[in-house]
Design an enzyme around this catalytic site. Structure first.
Site, short mmCIF file in Angstrom:
data_model
loop_
_atom_site.label_atom_id
_atom_site.label_comp_id
_atom_site.label_asym_id
_atom_site.label_seq_id
_atom_site.Cartn_x
_atom_site.Cartn_y
_atom_site.Cartn_z
N HIS A 119 0.87 -1.31 -0.08
CA HIS A 119 0.07 0.19 0.18
C HIS A 119 0.99 1.44 0.03
O HIS A 119 0.44 2.38 0.43
CB HIS A 119 -1.00 0.17 1.05
CG HIS A 119 -2.31 -0.71 0.87
ND1 HIS A 119 -2.17 -1.94 -0.01
CD2 HIS A 119 -3.66 -0.46 0.87
CE1 HIS A 119 -3.45 -2.50 0.12
NE2 HIS A 119 -4.43 -1.64 0.34
N ASP A 180 -5.71 4.95 10.13
CA ASP A 180 -7.18 5.01 9.88
C ASP A 180 -7.56 3.75 9.03
O ASP A 180 -8.70 3.45 9.04
CB ASP A 180 -7.22 6.29 8.61
CG ASP A 180 -6.95 7.74 9.55
OD1 ASP A 180 -6.78 7.55 10.72
OD2 ASP A 180 -6.60 8.48 8.86
N GLU A 291 -9.26 14.05 15.23
CA GLU A 291 -8.72 14.16 13.63
C GLU A 291 -9.57 15.28 13.15
O GLU A 291 -10.39 15.90 13.73
CB GLU A 291 -8.89 12.85 12.93
CG GLU A 291 -7.94 11.86 13.04
CD GLU A 291 -7.70 10.85 11.75
OE1 GLU A 291 -8.20 11.10 10.87
OE2 GLU A 291 -6.84 9.92 12.13
P1 FAD Z 1 4.36 -1.66 1.94
O1 FAD Z 1 3.80 -0.56 1.12
O2 FAD Z 1 4.23 -3.02 1.46
O3 FAD Z 1 5.70 -1.12 2.41
C1 FAD Z 1 6.06 0.04 2.79
C2 FAD Z 1 7.76 0.26 2.92
O4 FAD Z 1 8.20 -0.66 4.15
C3 FAD Z 1 8.48 -0.21 1.67
O5 FAD Z 1 9.65 0.21 1.53
C4 FAD Z 1 8.76 -1.72 2.24
O6 FAD Z 1 9.97 -2.39 1.60
C5 FAD Z 1 9.06 -1.76 3.59
N1 FAD Z 1 8.44 -3.05 4.51
C6 FAD Z 1 7.40 -3.75 4.26
N2 FAD Z 1 7.20 -4.61 5.18
C7 FAD Z 1 8.44 -4.53 6.02
C8 FAD Z 1 9.12 -5.13 7.07
N3 FAD Z 1 8.22 -6.17 7.39
N4 FAD Z 1 10.40 -4.64 7.43
C9 FAD Z 1 10.78 -3.74 6.85
N5 FAD Z 1 10.38 -2.78 6.04
C10 FAD Z 1 9.13 -3.30 5.56
N6 FAD Z 1 -0.36 5.68 7.13
C11 FAD Z 1 -0.26 6.16 8.45
O7 FAD Z 1 0.57 6.48 9.13
N7 FAD Z 1 -1.80 6.42 8.82
C12 FAD Z 1 -2.78 6.40 8.31
O8 FAD Z 1 -3.69 6.55 8.68
C13 FAD Z 1 -2.59 5.58 6.91
N8 FAD Z 1 -3.66 5.32 6.24
C14 FAD Z 1 -3.59 4.84 5.28
C15 FAD Z 1 -4.95 4.33 4.52
C16 FAD Z 1 -4.81 3.68 3.08
C17 FAD Z 1 -5.91 3.46 2.32
C18 FAD Z 1 -3.40 3.46 2.56
C19 FAD Z 1 -3.34 2.98 1.20
C20 FAD Z 1 -2.21 3.63 3.28
C21 FAD Z 1 -2.41 4.56 4.46
N9 FAD Z 1 -1.21 4.86 5.23
C22 FAD Z 1 -1.30 5.29 6.51
C23 FAD Z 1 0.00 4.50 4.71
C24 FAD Z 1 0.56 3.44 5.14
O9 FAD Z 1 1.11 3.32 6.33
C25 FAD Z 1 1.85 3.26 4.15
O10 FAD Z 1 1.48 3.07 2.87
C26 FAD Z 1 2.57 1.54 4.72
O11 FAD Z 1 3.71 1.61 3.89
C27 FAD Z 1 1.61 0.58 3.91
O12 FAD Z 1 2.01 -0.67 4.47
P2 FAD Z 1 2.23 -1.83 3.78
O13 FAD Z 1 1.96 -2.95 4.73
O14 FAD Z 1 1.25 -2.02 2.57
O15 FAD Z 1 3.69 -1.63 3.27
#
Ligand code: FAD
Length: 540
Positions: A119, A180, A291
Site C-alpha cells: 500500500h 485510519d 482528527e
Molecule cells: P508496503 O507498502 O508494502 O511497504 C512500505 C515500505 O516498508 C516499503 O519500503 C517496504 O519495503 C517496507 N517494508 C514492508 N514491510 C516491511 C517489513 N516487514 N520490514 C521492513 N520493511 C518493510 N499511514 C499512516 O501512518 N496513517 C494512516 O492513517 C494511513 N492510512 C492509510 C490508508 C490507506 C488507504 C493507505 C493505502 C495507506 C495508509 N497509510 C497510512 C500509509 C501506510 O502506512 C503506508 O502506505 C504503509 O507503507 C503501507 O503498509 P504496507 O504494509 O502496505 O507496506
C-alpha cells in the site's frame, strides 16, 4: 515511471538479466554504495545458475513467474518488475535469501524489498529486477497475546492490523495506536510511523513497540528493544525499510472498549477549528481520537453522512448547504462500554460545550469498536464497487509546524485547492513532546505540528481537474509554496528522487541515518524503491 504494459514487455528480458546478474563471479571490487556512478568493466566474467539451485533449501518458495502484482502498489503509478518473489514460511527463509545476496557482494545488482500489503504510493516496496519478499506469507509463529504488567501482542512483521484487531477482540485486548486503515502490515506501517487520531495520546505506532526481530542487510537475525541492540531498534522504527526486515514485533496493547461515540462538528473559521483541536489534544481525558478534515465546495455533504451519522438538530442540518463554502470538520471519538452510556453522554455534552463549532452541525454515531477502527474499509468496498479503488493515488502527506499552519491554510485551502472533490483532505495536530525522538522518523522542529493529508484519487485517463496530471501539478504547487514560504514542512511517507533531496529531508538526522545504513545494510540491498541509497555494482 513505467506503465504496466511496458513492464510486461520487459519481463522476459528481466528474468534473463536476473539470472545473469545473480551469480556473477569473482574479480569484483566494491564501490561505496552512496556514489552515483557505478563502474562497469568490459572484462566482467560471470557464470549463470538459477537461484533455487544455488540457494539453501527454503521452507517457503521463490517464484519467478506471475510476479506482476509485486510491481504494483496502492499509488498505482510506479511499476518495477522484480526478478523473483519470495514467499517465506520462516524467518530462516528471509535470512537465507538476504545472506545469499549479501555474500554475492557487488558482483550482483540484486536488491531486496520487503513487501507488506503493497500500500505504498510510489514504488517504495518494489525492487526492479530484484527479489520482493511477500511478508504476508510469513506465518511461522501464531499471534500471541501476552497479559502481564506490560501487556503486548507478539506478531509476524507481515501481519495485517485488521487481523490483530479481530484476534485481540477475543481477548478484549488490542493495540493503542492505529492507522485510519487497517489493511496494512505491521512491518509496513512501523517502517513509516503509523499515525492516526490516537497519536496525540499514545504517539504513532512506532512509539508502541516493545521488541522487534529483524533480519538485517547482512542476513543476521537480531532481536532488539530500547535496551538491547537499541541502535538497531530505533533505526528500524520509521526507517523506511532501510536497515532490516521486521519479521516479528511485540506491540503494546490495552483493554478494548465495546462501543464508540463517533462525532463530527463543523467550523467555518480555521483558527477556531485549530484552537479547538489543540485544546482537545492537550486534554488527555476528553476524547481517545482527534482528527479533522477540510471541505471545500462540496454539494450534499451532510446528506452523505446520513447513513452513518445522526444530526443533533435534523431540521437545521437539512437546511445547511456546503457548496461554495470552505468548512473544517472536527472528528472525534469517545470509547465506552454500554453500561457507562448515561455518564458518557453527560461527559460528552460537557466537553462539547467547550467547543466553538457551528451550533447545529453536531453529528453523532454510536458504533462498535471494530466498526469505528475499520471505517475506511467500508469506503474501500464502495469504491471497489464503482471501480475507483485501483486507480492512481497521487497522495501528498505533510507535517506542518503549528507556527506555519495558518499561512499554509490561507494559501492552500484559500487559493491552491478549488475543491476537495478528488478525495479527503485530513488535518489534525499531534504533540511530539511525548514521542520517542530516537527513531528514524523525521518530523518538523516544533513539538506541535499538523498532519495534513491530501488523499486524492485520479480518474484514469481524465485530462480534467480529476485527472492525474492536474492533481500532481496541484501537489507540486503546494510543495513549492511550502518551500518558498519556508514553512519548515516535512513530508510523511516521503518520496524523493535524489539523495540531495533525502539529505534535506533528514536534515540533522542524515548523518545518523547514513551511519546506520553502513552498519546494518552495508551493501544497500534493502528497500531500493525508497531511492535513498543505491547499490553499487562493479564488474572487473
Ligand atoms: P508496503 O507498502 O508494502 O511497504 C512500505 C515500505 O516498508 C516499503 O519500503 C517496504 O519495503 C517496507 N517494508 C514492508 N514491510 C516491511 C517489513 N516487514 N520490514 C521492513 N520493511 C518493510 N499511514 C499512516 O501512518 N496513517 C494512516 O492513517 C494511513 N492510512 C492509510 C490508508 C490507506 C488507504 C493507505 C493505502 C495507506 C495508509 N497509510 C497510512 C500509509 C501506510 O502506512 C503506508 O502506505 C504503509 O507503507 C503501507 O503498509 P504496507 O504494509 O502496505 O507496506
Amino acid at each position: 515511471m513505467k506503465s504496466p504494459a511496458h513492464s510486461l514487455l520487459m519481463n522476459n528480458d528481466m528474468i534473463i538479466r536476473f539470472l545473469m546478474t545473480l551469480l556473477l563471479t569473482t574479480n569484483l571490487y566494491i564501490n561505496n554504495y552512496c556514489s552515483n556512478t557505478p563502474s562497469v568493466s568490459p572484462q566482467s566474467e560471470f557464470s549463470i545458475l538459477p537461484l533455487p539451485l544455488n540457494s539453501p533449501s527454503l521452507d517457503g518458495h521463490l517464484c519467478f513467474e506471475n510476479t506482476h502484482h509485486a510491481a504494483n502498489d496502492f499509488g498505482n503509478r510506479y511499476h518495477f518488475l522484480p526478478a523473483a518473489v519470495l514467499y517465506p514460511k520462516s524467518v530462516r527463509d528471509i535470512s537465507s535469501i538476504v545472506k545469499k545476496v549479501y555474500e554475492m557482494g557487488t558482483t550482483s545488482a540484486l536488491t531486496i524489498a520487503a513487501r507488506g500489503h503493497g500500500h505504498s504510493l510510489e514504488g517504495q516496496a518494489q525492487a526492479s529486477q530484484g527479489v520482493v519478499i511477500n511478508m504476508e506469507s510469513l506465518q511461522e509463529h501464531k499471534m500471541f497475546f501476552h497479559i502481564g504488567e506490560l501487556p503486548y501482542v507478539d506478531v509476524s512483521g507481515g501481519e495485517l492490523w485488521i487481523n490483530i484487531l479481530q484476534e485481540g477482540l477475543k481477548h478484549g485486548l488490542a493495540p493503542k495506536s492505529w492507522t485510519d486503515y487497517l489493511h496494512l502490515t505491521v512491518g509496513g506501517t512501523l517502517s513509516n510511523a503509523g499515525i492516526s487520531g490516537q497519536a496525540f495520546r499514545h504517539g504513532p505506532q512506532i512509539n508502541n513497540v516493545y521488541e522487534l526481530e529483524v533480519v538485517t542487510g547482512t542476513g543476521d537475525i537480531v532481536t532488539c528493544t530500547k535496551k538491547h541492540n537499541a541502535d538497531l531498534f530505533y533505526s528500524v522504527l520509521g526507517g523506511l525499510g532501510q536497515f532490516g526486515i521486521i519479521t516479528r514485533a511485540k506491540i503494546f496493547i490495552e483493554q478494548t472498549p465495546r462501543r464508540v461515540k463517533w462525532i463530527r462538528l463543523l467550523y467555518s473559521d480555521f483558527s477556531t477549528f485549530c484552537k479547538d483541536q489543540e485544546h482537545l489534544i492537550s486534554s488527555e481525558n476528553y476524547f481517545e481520537y482527534v482528527e479533522g478534515f477540510v471541505i471545500i465546495n462540496r454539494t450534499g455533504l451532510l446528506n452523505n453522512w446520513r447513513s452513518t451519522f445522526s444530526p443533533q438538530d435534523p431540521l437545521q442540518a437539512s437546511q445547511f448547504h456546503s457548496e461554495g463554502k470552505t468548512l473544517y470538520c472536527l472528528e472525534i471519538a469517545k470509547y465506552f462500554n454500554p453500561e457507562e452510556i448515561g455518564t458518557i453522554n453527560q461527559r460528552i455534552d460537557g466537553f462539547l460545550k467547550e467547543l466553538k463549532y457551528i451550533r447545529f452541525t453536531l453529528f453523532i454515531s454510536d458504533v462498535s469498536y471494530v466498526e469505528f477502527l475499520d471505517r475506511v474499509h467500508v469506503s474501500e468496498m464502495k469504491l471497489r464497487e464503482i471501480g475507483m479503488w485501483e486507480v492512481p493515488h497521487p497522495w501528498l502527506n505533510l507535517l506542518i509546524p503549528k507556527s506555519s499552519i495558518n499561512e499554509f491554510a490561507q494559501e492552500v485551502f484559500g487559493n491552491i485547492l478549488a475543491d476537495t472533490s478528488n478525495g479527503p483532505v485530513l488535518i489534525y495536530p499531534v504533540d511530539k513532546s511525548r514521542w520517542d525522538n530516537e527513531t528514524s522518523m523525521v518530523t518538523p522542529q516544533e513539538d506541535l505540528f499538523y498532519l495534513v493529508a491530501f488523499l486524492s484519487s485520479a480518474v484514469p485517463h481524465s485530462t480534467g481537474s480529476d485527472g492525474l496530471e492536474h492533481i500532481l501539478t496541484q501537489n507540486r504547487r503546494i510543495l513549492d509554496f511550502c518551500d518558498s514560504a519556508r514553512l519548515g514542512v516535512k513530508q510523511y511517507l516521503p518520496h524523493y528522487n535524489t539523495q540531495e533531496e533525502w539529505k534535506a529531508h533528514f536534515g540533522t538526522k542524515w548523518e545518523i541515518f547514513k551511519r546506520r545504513k553502513y552498519t546494518y545494510d552495508p551493501l544497500a540491498l534493502l528497500s531500493p524503491g525508497q531511492k535513498i541509497f543505491q547499490k553499487e555494482i562493479t564488474y572487473v
